[in-house]
Design a protein around this motif. Structure first.
Motif, PDB file in Angstrom:
ATOM      1  N   ALA A 261       0.746  -1.099   0.114  1.00 28.96           N
ATOM      2  CA  ALA A 261       0.326   0.099   0.025  1.00 28.96           C
ATOM      3  C   ALA A 261       1.005   1.211  -0.058  1.00 28.96           C
ATOM      4  CB  ALA A 261      -1.099  -0.291   1.268  1.00 28.96           C
ATOM      5  N   LEU A 262       1.890   1.325   0.782  1.00 30.01           N
ATOM      6  CA  LEU A 262       2.854   2.415   0.835  1.00 30.01           C
ATOM      7  C   LEU A 262       3.536   2.557  -0.633  1.00 30.01           C
ATOM      8  CD1 LEU A 262       4.565   2.085   4.409  1.00 30.01           C
ATOM      9  CD2 LEU A 262       2.371   3.069   3.745  1.00 30.01           C
ATOM     10  N   LEU A 263       3.624   1.516  -1.297  1.00 27.32           N
ATOM     11  CA  LEU A 263       4.380   1.671  -2.383  1.00 27.32           C
ATOM     12  C   LEU A 263       3.233   1.917  -3.644  1.00 27.32           C
ATOM     13  CD1 LEU A 263       6.940  -1.060  -2.458  1.00 27.32           C
ATOM     14  CD2 LEU A 263       7.427   1.393  -2.094  1.00 27.32           C
ATOM     15  N   ARG A 264       2.110   2.117  -3.434  1.00 26.20           N
ATOM     16  CA  ARG A 264       1.074   2.368  -4.194  1.00 26.20           C
ATOM     17  C   ARG A 264       0.816   1.037  -5.193  1.00 26.20           C
ATOM     18  NH1 ARG A 264       0.972   8.840  -4.476  1.00 26.20           N
ATOM     19  NH2 ARG A 264       1.280   9.413  -2.442  1.00 26.20           N
ATOM     20  N   MET A 265       1.058  -0.034  -4.853  1.00 24.36           N
ATOM     21  CA  MET A 265       0.669  -1.273  -5.590  1.00 24.36           C
ATOM     22  C   MET A 265      -0.624  -1.494  -5.684  1.00 24.36           C
ATOM     23  SD  MET A 265       4.309  -3.475  -4.290  1.00 24.36           S
ATOM     24  CE  MET A 265       3.538  -4.922  -4.998  1.00 24.36           C
ATOM     25  N   ASP A 266      -0.895  -2.312  -6.585  1.00 22.40           N
ATOM     26  CA  ASP A 266      -2.111  -3.191  -6.560  1.00 22.40           C
ATOM     27  C   ASP A 266      -2.119  -4.213  -5.341  1.00 22.40           C
ATOM     28  OD1 ASP A 266      -4.338  -4.877  -7.150  1.00 22.40           O
ATOM     29  OD2 ASP A 266      -4.658  -3.929  -9.052  1.00 22.40           O
ATOM     30  N   PRO A 267      -2.959  -4.017  -4.664  1.00 20.25           N
ATOM     31  CA  PRO A 267      -2.749  -5.212  -3.423  1.00 20.25           C
ATOM     32  C   PRO A 267      -2.811  -6.652  -4.229  1.00 20.25           C
ATOM     33  CG  PRO A 267      -4.953  -4.117  -3.467  1.00 20.25           C
ATOM     34  CD  PRO A 267      -4.031  -3.373  -4.418  1.00 20.25           C
ATOM     35  N   LYS A 268      -3.149  -6.934  -5.144  1.00 20.34           N
ATOM     36  CA  LYS A 268      -3.116  -8.313  -5.696  1.00 20.34           C
ATOM     37  C   LYS A 268      -1.671  -8.900  -5.815  1.00 20.34           C
ATOM     38  CE  LYS A 268      -3.581  -7.217 -10.650  1.00 20.34           C
ATOM     39  NZ  LYS A 268      -4.538  -7.107 -11.799  1.00 20.34           N
ATOM     40  N   TYR A 269      -0.801  -7.941  -5.889  1.00 19.91           N
ATOM     41  CA  TYR A 269       0.698  -8.026  -6.130  1.00 19.91           C
ATOM     42  C   TYR A 269       1.502  -8.399  -4.962  1.00 19.91           C
ATOM     43  CZ  TYR A 269      -0.248  -7.116 -11.148  1.00 19.91           C
ATOM     44  OH  TYR A 269      -0.560  -7.380 -12.294  1.00 19.91           O
ATOM     45  N   TYR A 270       0.908  -8.189  -3.956  1.00 13.29           N
ATOM     46  CA  TYR A 270       1.602  -7.889  -2.314  1.00 13.29           C
ATOM     47  C   TYR A 270       2.633  -9.034  -2.284  1.00 13.29           C
ATOM     48  CZ  TYR A 270      -0.943 -11.472   0.629  1.00 13.29           C
ATOM     49  OH  TYR A 270      -1.379 -12.798   1.030  1.00 13.29           O
ATOM     50  N   ARG A 271       2.377 -10.495  -2.784  1.00 13.40           N
ATOM     51  CA  ARG A 271       3.061 -11.519  -2.471  1.00 13.40           C
ATOM     52  C   ARG A 271       4.484 -11.535  -3.048  1.00 13.40           C
ATOM     53  NH1 ARG A 271       1.129 -16.194  -0.222  1.00 13.40           N
ATOM     54  NH2 ARG A 271       2.026 -17.249  -1.641  1.00 13.40           N
ATOM     55  N   ILE A 272       4.602 -10.492  -3.890  1.00 13.91           N
ATOM     56  CA  ILE A 272       5.774 -10.461  -4.808  1.00 13.91           C
ATOM     57  C   ILE A 272       6.990  -9.873  -3.928  1.00 13.91           C
ATOM     58  CG2 ILE A 272       5.012 -10.539  -6.894  1.00 13.91           C
ATOM     59  CD1 ILE A 272       5.672  -7.656  -7.372  1.00 13.91           C
ATOM     60  N   LEU A 273       6.302  -9.296  -2.858  1.00 14.58           N
ATOM     61  CA  LEU A 273       7.133  -8.546  -1.872  1.00 14.58           C
ATOM     62  C   LEU A 273       7.900  -9.543  -0.961  1.00 14.58           C
ATOM     63  CD1 LEU A 273       4.823  -5.323  -1.180  1.00 14.58           C
ATOM     64  CD2 LEU A 273       7.321  -5.444  -2.325  1.00 14.58           C
ATOM     65  N   GLY A 274       9.058 -10.012  -1.469  1.00 15.35           N
ATOM     66  CA  GLY A 274       9.599 -11.188  -0.488  1.00 15.35           C
ATOM     67  C   GLY A 274       9.019 -12.507  -0.560  1.00 15.35           C
ATOM     68  N   ASN A 275       9.791 -13.430  -1.138  1.00 15.99           N
ATOM     69  CA  ASN A 275       9.388 -14.816  -1.162  1.00 15.99           C
ATOM     70  C   ASN A 275       9.207 -15.224   0.297  1.00 15.99           C
ATOM     71  OD1 ASN A 275       8.929 -17.176  -2.737  1.00 15.99           O
ATOM     72  ND2 ASN A 275      10.904 -18.093  -2.106  1.00 15.99           N
ATOM     73  N   SER A 276       9.932 -15.141   1.077  1.00 10.25           N
ATOM     74  CA  SER A 276      10.007 -15.429   2.549  1.00 10.25           C
ATOM     75  C   SER A 276      10.518 -14.280   3.623  1.00 10.25           C
ATOM     76  CB  SER A 276      10.447 -16.789   2.845  1.00 10.25           C
ATOM     77  OG  SER A 276      10.346 -17.414   3.927  1.00 10.25           O
ATOM     78  N   LEU A 277       9.651 -13.591   4.113  1.00  7.33           N
ATOM     79  CA  LEU A 277      10.203 -12.756   5.129  1.00  7.33           C
ATOM     80  C   LEU A 277      10.752 -13.367   6.289  1.00  7.33           C
ATOM     81  CD1 LEU A 277       7.724  -9.876   5.327  1.00  7.33           C
ATOM     82  CD2 LEU A 277       9.511 -10.273   3.662  1.00  7.33           C
ATOM     83  N   GLU A 278      12.058 -13.021   6.744  1.00  6.29           N
ATOM     84  CA  GLU A 278      12.701 -13.638   7.831  1.00  6.29           C
ATOM     85  C   GLU A 278      12.030 -13.275   9.223  1.00  6.29           C
ATOM     86  OE1 GLU A 278      15.113 -15.801   7.605  1.00  6.29           O
ATOM     87  OE2 GLU A 278      15.379 -16.129   5.657  1.00  6.29           O
ATOM     88  N   ASN A 279      11.988 -14.183  10.163  1.00  6.79           N
ATOM     89  CA  ASN A 279      11.651 -13.834  11.312  1.00  6.79           C
ATOM     90  C   ASN A 279      12.503 -12.996  11.969  1.00  6.79           C
ATOM     91  OD1 ASN A 279      10.901 -17.001  11.231  1.00  6.79           O
ATOM     92  ND2 ASN A 279       9.230 -15.682  12.082  1.00  6.79           N
ATOM     93  N   CYS A 280      11.815 -11.768  12.590  1.00  4.73           N
ATOM     94  CA  CYS A 280      12.614 -10.702  13.128  1.00  4.73           C
ATOM     95  C   CYS A 280      13.497  -9.900  12.235  1.00  4.73           C
ATOM     96  CB  CYS A 280      13.479 -11.381  14.455  1.00  4.73           C
ATOM     97  SG  CYS A 280      12.625 -11.515  15.874  1.00  4.73           S
TER      98      CYS A 280
END
Length: 213
Positions: A153-172
């Motif tokens: 949302a901050l990058l003004r992306m269509d929310p349907k693409y949110y999963r391209i932001l990091g294949n796997s976010l690291e814990n912490c």
């Protein structure tokens, strides 16, 4: 002001989105991110009400001694019918959904759960509250789905693409956002920074799970 979005530490179960405590690895991850940000002058730490986020915030806050504010709106995206299931069962029962999700043709809600837009609508008012707080530095301990959807949302992306932001976010890991009072805009300064974990391969998600739901 600067807002440091932190994914919670590793929990003690691999089942989907159940409300459980941190593992010993999660406690260590939390301490490492607390130490990493100790020099930033964090004045407040926000977290979701889920146990793993509250415990991560508490452990990291040993280095900050900041006010701890809990907001239910920062809880993980609802995975609906998948919650409480193991990855193998999810893969088998929701194969068609997962294939449709991968196509990213629309902001698809999890079966019986939320879509990215739902999370953005409930979580963004908390970020707006933080921006208006007068703090110079604040931490937000939340969940992978929240970090990815809010960042989209901050990058003004269509929310349907949110999963391209990091294949796997690291814990912490740390995702840093800057709120500019003059322009009234958020800027994403860094995403999924886990340099404090790299000396410890056993703390990385690759040693624990293969993929995200």
């Amino acid at each position: 002001m600067n807002i440091y979005l932190i994914r919670h530490g590793r929990q003690n179960s691999k089942l989907c989105n159940i409300d459980v405590a941190l593992s010993k690895e999660g406690l260590l991850q939390s301490a490492l991110v607390g130490k990493r940000l100790a020099s930033k002058g964090i004045e407040a730490v926000y977290s979701s009400h889920l146990i793993r986020a509250v415990e991560t915030a508490g452990e990291a806050n040993r280095y900050w001694n900041a006010e701890h504010i809990i907001r239910q709106e920062l809880k993980e995206i609802s995975f609906g019918e998948m919650e409480g299931l193991a990855d193998e069962e999810i893969g088998a029962r929701f194969l068609d959904f997962k294939k449709e999700q991968e196509r990213m043709e629309k902001d698809l809600p999890y079966p019986g759960g939320e879509c990215a837009g739902d999370v953005i609508r409930r979580a963004m008012p908390v970020f707006e509250e933080i921006a208006a707080s007068g703090y110079k530095h604040a931490a937000v301990v939340t969940h992978g789905g929240v970090i990815r959807t809010v960042t989209s949302a901050l990058l003004r992306m269509d929310p349907k693409y949110y999963r391209i932001l990091g294949n796997s976010l690291e814990n912490c890991s740390i995702t840093e956002v800057h709120w500019d009072e003059k322009t009234r805009r958020f800027f994403v300064e860094r995403f999924n920074d886990y340099a404090h974990l790299e000396p410890y391969p056993e703390l990385l998600r690759a040693s624990w799970v293969e993929a995200e739901n």
